[in-house]
Scaffold this motif. Structure first.
Motif, mmCIF file in Angstrom:
data_model
loop_
_atom_site.group_PDB
_atom_site.id
_atom_site.type_symbol
_atom_site.label_atom_id
_atom_site.label_comp_id
_atom_site.label_asym_id
_atom_site.label_seq_id
_atom_site.Cartn_x
_atom_site.Cartn_y
_atom_site.Cartn_z
ATOM 1 N N THR A 1 2.695 9.880 -0.176
ATOM 2 C CA THR A 1 2.036 11.157 -0.410
ATOM 3 C C THR A 1 1.935 11.883 0.924
ATOM 4 O O THR A 1 1.487 11.292 1.910
ATOM 5 N N LEU A 2 2.345 13.142 0.954
ATOM 6 C CA LEU A 2 2.264 13.964 2.153
ATOM 7 C C LEU A 2 1.222 15.053 1.923
ATOM 8 O O LEU A 2 1.310 15.810 0.958
ATOM 9 N N GLY B 1 13.672 11.641 5.225
ATOM 10 C CA GLY B 1 12.907 11.628 3.990
ATOM 11 C C GLY B 1 12.768 10.237 3.416
ATOM 12 O O GLY B 1 11.838 9.949 2.669
ATOM 13 N N ARG B 2 13.684 9.353 3.781
ATOM 14 C CA ARG B 2 13.650 7.984 3.267
ATOM 15 C C ARG B 2 12.332 7.295 3.633
ATOM 16 O O ARG B 2 11.771 6.553 2.844
ATOM 17 N N ALA B 3 11.815 7.559 4.841
ATOM 18 C CA ALA B 3 10.566 6.946 5.277
ATOM 19 C C ALA B 3 9.384 7.439 4.448
ATOM 20 O O ALA B 3 8.381 6.759 4.324
ATOM 21 N N LEU B 4 9.526 8.630 3.861
ATOM 22 C CA LEU B 4 8.450 9.213 3.076
ATOM 23 C C LEU B 4 8.566 8.906 1.586
ATOM 24 O O LEU B 4 7.654 9.203 0.824
ATOM 25 N N PRO C 1 0.821 -1.217 0.000
ATOM 26 C CA PRO C 1 0.000 0.000 0.000
ATOM 27 C C PRO C 1 0.855 1.267 0.000
ATOM 28 O O PRO C 1 1.977 1.276 0.506
ATOM 29 N N ILE C 2 0.307 2.316 -0.573
ATOM 30 C CA ILE C 2 0.959 3.621 -0.585
ATOM 31 C C ILE C 2 0.654 4.309 0.738
ATOM 32 O O ILE C 2 -0.502 4.376 1.158
ATOM 33 N N ARG D 1 -1.952 7.596 7.553
ATOM 34 C CA ARG D 1 -1.215 7.871 8.783
ATOM 35 C C ARG D 1 -1.391 9.333 9.157
ATOM 36 O O ARG D 1 -1.040 10.225 8.380
ATOM 37 N N MET D 2 -1.955 9.568 10.313
ATOM 38 C CA MET D 2 -2.104 10.935 10.836
ATOM 39 C C MET D 2 -0.850 11.229 11.646
ATOM 40 O O MET D 2 -0.541 10.506 12.600
#
Length: 91
Positions: A78-79, A71-74, A3-4, A45-46
Motif C-alpha cells: 500500500t502506498l 514497481g516490483r518492490a511495491l 506482513p504487508i 516504511r517512511m
C-alpha cells in the motif's frame, strides 16, 4: 504470513499529520495483533524520492529510506502519499 508493506511517501513541506496519522493507525493495528498473540500484519516504511531527512511544514523532520525505483518492490503493498506544499510545487 508475511506482513504487508505500508509505504508512506513524503516530500519536503509535507503535512506532518498526513504521514504520522496513517503511520499511527497501522502501528496500533500491529499492537492489537501482537496483544492477541498474532504476527504483526504491517511493516511501516517512511520513504522519500532520495531518502534521508525530510522536513514537514511544521519544521519537524522525519528520517526516510529511498523509495524503491521499481514497481516490483511495491507489488502487493500500500502506498500513501502525504499531502503538503511539496506536492503543490511539483518538488
Amino acid at each position: 504470513m508475511k506482513p504487508i508493506d505500508i509505504w508512506l511517501l513524503v516530500f519536503p513541506g509535507f503535512i506532518l499529520l498526513d504521514a504520522t496519522g496513517p503511520a499511527q493507525v497501522f502501528s496500533t493495528a500491529n499492537d492489537e495483533a501482537r496483544d492477541a498473540g498474532l504476527p504483526e500484519p504491517y511493516r511501516i516504511r517512511m520513504v522519500s524520492p532520495g531518502g534521508g531527512l525530510v522536513a514537514s511544514t511544521a519544521g519537524v523532520g522525519v528520517m526516510t529510506e529511498p523509495l524503491p525505483r521499481t514497481g516490483r518492490a511495491l507489488a502487493g503493498s500500500t502506498l500513501i502519499v502525504a499531502g503538503g506544499r511539496g506536492l503543490e510545487s511539483g518538488a
